[in-house]
Scaffold this active site. Structure first.
Site, PDB file in Angstrom:
ATOM      1  N   ARG A  48     -15.025  12.907   7.270  1.00  0.00           N
ATOM      2  CA  ARG A  48     -13.732  13.518   7.621  1.00  0.00           C
ATOM      3  C   ARG A  48     -13.315  14.530   6.560  1.00  0.00           C
ATOM      4  O   ARG A  48     -12.761  15.585   6.872  1.00  0.00           O
ATOM      5  CB  ARG A  48     -12.655  12.427   7.762  1.00  0.00           C
ATOM      6  CG  ARG A  48     -12.823  11.589   9.021  1.00  0.00           C
ATOM      7  CD  ARG A  48     -11.893  10.390   8.989  1.00  0.00           C
ATOM      8  NE  ARG A  48     -10.500  10.773   8.862  1.00  0.00           N
ATOM      9  CZ  ARG A  48      -9.570  10.018   8.283  1.00  0.00           C
ATOM     10  NH1 ARG A  48      -9.877   8.839   7.762  1.00  0.00           N
ATOM     11  NH2 ARG A  48      -8.333  10.432   8.214  1.00  0.00           N
ATOM     12  N   SER A 100      -8.190   3.926   9.044  1.00  0.00           N
ATOM     13  CA  SER A 100      -8.806   3.956   7.714  1.00  0.00           C
ATOM     14  C   SER A 100      -8.022   3.074   6.730  1.00  0.00           C
ATOM     15  O   SER A 100      -8.584   2.200   6.071  1.00  0.00           O
ATOM     16  CB  SER A 100      -8.850   5.410   7.228  1.00  0.00           C
ATOM     17  OG  SER A 100      -9.193   5.482   5.880  1.00  0.00           O
ATOM     18  N   ASP A 158     -15.624   2.744   6.982  1.00  0.00           N
ATOM     19  CA  ASP A 158     -14.575   3.678   6.544  1.00  0.00           C
ATOM     20  C   ASP A 158     -15.092   4.577   5.432  1.00  0.00           C
ATOM     21  O   ASP A 158     -14.794   5.771   5.406  1.00  0.00           O
ATOM     22  CB  ASP A 158     -13.333   2.914   6.069  1.00  0.00           C
ATOM     23  CG  ASP A 158     -12.286   3.890   5.531  1.00  0.00           C
ATOM     24  OD1 ASP A 158     -11.812   4.718   6.324  1.00  0.00           O
ATOM     25  OD2 ASP A 158     -11.989   3.853   4.324  1.00  0.00           O
ATOM     26  N   HIS A 212       0.849  -1.194   0.000  1.00  0.00           N
ATOM     27  CA  HIS A 212       0.000   0.000   0.000  1.00  0.00           C
ATOM     28  C   HIS A 212       0.882   1.240   0.000  1.00  0.00           C
ATOM     29  O   HIS A 212       1.794   1.370   0.810  1.00  0.00           O
ATOM     30  CB  HIS A 212      -0.897   0.018   1.239  1.00  0.00           C
ATOM     31  CG  HIS A 212      -1.712   1.282   1.352  1.00  0.00           C
ATOM     32  ND1 HIS A 212      -2.873   1.462   0.641  1.00  0.00           N
ATOM     33  CD2 HIS A 212      -1.501   2.431   2.036  1.00  0.00           C
ATOM     34  CE1 HIS A 212      -3.352   2.670   0.896  1.00  0.00           C
ATOM     35  NE2 HIS A 212      -2.546   3.277   1.739  1.00  0.00           N
ATOM     36  N   LYS A 251      -9.022  -1.358   5.726  1.00  0.00           N
ATOM     37  CA  LYS A 251      -9.225  -1.830   4.349  1.00  0.00           C
ATOM     38  C   LYS A 251      -8.214  -2.916   4.001  1.00  0.00           C
ATOM     39  O   LYS A 251      -8.548  -3.927   3.402  1.00  0.00           O
ATOM     40  CB  LYS A 251      -9.084  -0.655   3.362  1.00  0.00           C
ATOM     41  CG  LYS A 251     -10.258   0.310   3.448  1.00  0.00           C
ATOM     42  CD  LYS A 251     -10.083   1.504   2.536  1.00  0.00           C
ATOM     43  CE  LYS A 251      -9.127   2.518   3.085  1.00  0.00           C
ATOM     44  NZ  LYS A 251      -9.333   3.898   2.733  1.00  0.00           N
TER      45      LYS A 251
END
Ligand code: URA
Length: 429
Positions: free
Chosen positions: A165, A180, A158, A79, A184
């Site tokens: 947010r 967050s 989320d 990621h 995921k």
């Protein structure tokens, strides 16, 4: 549950209990706790923070708000917190898969200055980046790698919370960012996670200290959830590679997968993929690096990418034709001779966005052929008049010159060569 008790507690800076966090998120997901109370909690978390245990509880609660996948084989995902010209996933994920790791990769679309891997892949004619979860499972199991947009079944909490947010000034909070991202990635089910935390002008985290804090929290959270994890803090002051856009980034990724050039970005791809392999199989990092170099050189990483594209309905021959289509182009040139000492990633990203390569608002249409292609990198020696970059868009030529004038400001030319080296600033295990 009385939401107000939880809000009072966090406003006073006290730690929330595991059950309180779980229940709050569950009721918010079901629509019983309204948006205004969730927003108030997000703001209280922004101001008061959360300890590691609370962050882990929040992560788990968000992860469990939807479906959680698991895989019967060695699996890993990488990621990135988002960079400019960051097409590394297109190289790293197939490369790790070519080394025998299954790579379930749920990815995102671009918004603002950050490009999305799904948008880049969708510049390949036919590529379906919106697989159902069942199709995703099948492609990962049979091809070893799939990159598709996160579905509605994954972490709905989320999705709802992030939308709040975004409009309540509560994005910039380490516990909220960590929960967050991690919720995921954990729901995706990979047993090993590699985080590329970008740092610098073109990144969410501007300083090494901020990037370190996020990277360390991501690793701690992933480990607390029973996954193997590592984070690399990497430089994002200049764009990665030459291409910033969509189709041009895919073309550059294909060239890297075919081993057509080396460079600091290729070394970073190898390091990220090697960590995925080393953690997932597991094996020694040095051996994993060697394996990755072999799989890049022998064509099997490109073959994995090709197989994934075909399974997603994409057509690389038609992609090559698309790249041949005439577009409106504008080239910028060096005003003086010297060395390129900096290329401001944020300014390049703004130019690419203005050309139509990205979205200002969710739902905006992207021009897949729009973007910036750099002719030089940091450290290059140039003479006055030498090409610096080409701006490109299809549709109409309006605005090209204005974007070009802005892009010029991204380049700094000095009389001495700048120090160059690895993009990796820190590795956190
Ligand atoms: N990316 C995410 O997915 N969540 C955040 O909160 C920030 C960046």
């Amino acid at each position: 549950m009385i939401a107000k008790i939880v809000l009072d507690k966090k406003r006073e800076g006290r730690a929330l209990g595991s059950a309180e966090i779980r229940e709050f998120i569950d009721l918010f997901t079901k629509g019983i706790i309204p948006d205004y109370q969730m927003s108030a909690l997000a703001m209280a978390i922004c101001c008061r923070g959360m300890n590691e245990r609370e962050t882990a509880d929040l992560t788990e609660a968000m992860m469990r708000s939807g479906e959680c996948l698991d895989w019967p084989f060695a699996s890993a995902d990488k990621h990135s917190t988002g960079g400019v010209g960051d097409k590394l996933s297109l190289v790293v994920q197939p490369l790790a898969a070519a080394c025998g790791v299954h790579v379930p990769s749920l990815t995102g679309r671009g918004l603002g200055l950050t490009g999305g891997t799904a948008d880049k892949l969708e510049s390949i004619p036919g590529y379906n980046a919106s697989l159902s979860l069942a199709e995703f499972r099948r492609v990962v199991s049979e091809t070893g790698v799939s990159m598709t947009v996160q579905t509605a079944e994954i972490t709905p909490a989320d999705k709802k919370l992030y939308a709040l947010r975004d409009v309540t000034g509560t994005v910039a909070s380490i516990p909220l960012i960590v929960s967050s991202i991690l919720s995921k990635k954990l729901a995706e089910g990979a047993s090993a996670l590699v985080f590329d935390v970008k740092c610098g002008r073109g990144a969410f985290m501007k300083t090494p200290a901020e990037a370190h804090e996020l990277a360390a929290a991501l690793v701690a959270g992933a480990k607390a959830a029973g996954r193997r994890a590592v984070a690399l803090v990497t430089d994002m002051n200049a764009p990665l590679g030459c291409a910033v856009g969509n189709a041009n980034e895919v073309a550059e990724a294909i060239s890297l997968l075919k081993g057509e050039r080396g460079g600091a970005d290729v070394e970073l791809c190898i390091e990220l993929a090697a960590w995925m392999v080393a953690l997932a199989l597991p094996m020694e990092l040095e051996n994993a690096r060697e394996l990755c170099r072999t799989r890049l050189a022998d064509g099997s990483a490109f073959a994995k990418f090709e197989a994934m594209v075909v399974r997603h309905g994409g057509n690389l021959a038609r992609f090559a034709e698309l790249r041949e289509r005439p577009t409106f182009k504008f080239r910028i040139q060096a005003m003086r001779s010297g060395y390129i000492t900096a290329i401001d990633a944020e300014k390049v990203a703004r130019a690419a966005l203005a050309l139509g390569a990205g979205r200002l608002a969710a739902g905006d249409r992207i021009d897949p052929l729009a973007g910036v292609t750099l002719a030089v990198g940091v450290g290059a020696k140039v003479v006055a008049g030498a090409p610096l970059a080409t701006l490109e868009r299809s549709g109409d030529p309006d605005g090209l010159e204005k974007c070009a004038a802005e892009l010029m400001k991204a380049f700094v030319i000095g009389s001495q060569p700048p120090p160059t080296g690895s993009l990796i600033l820190e590795t956190i295990t």
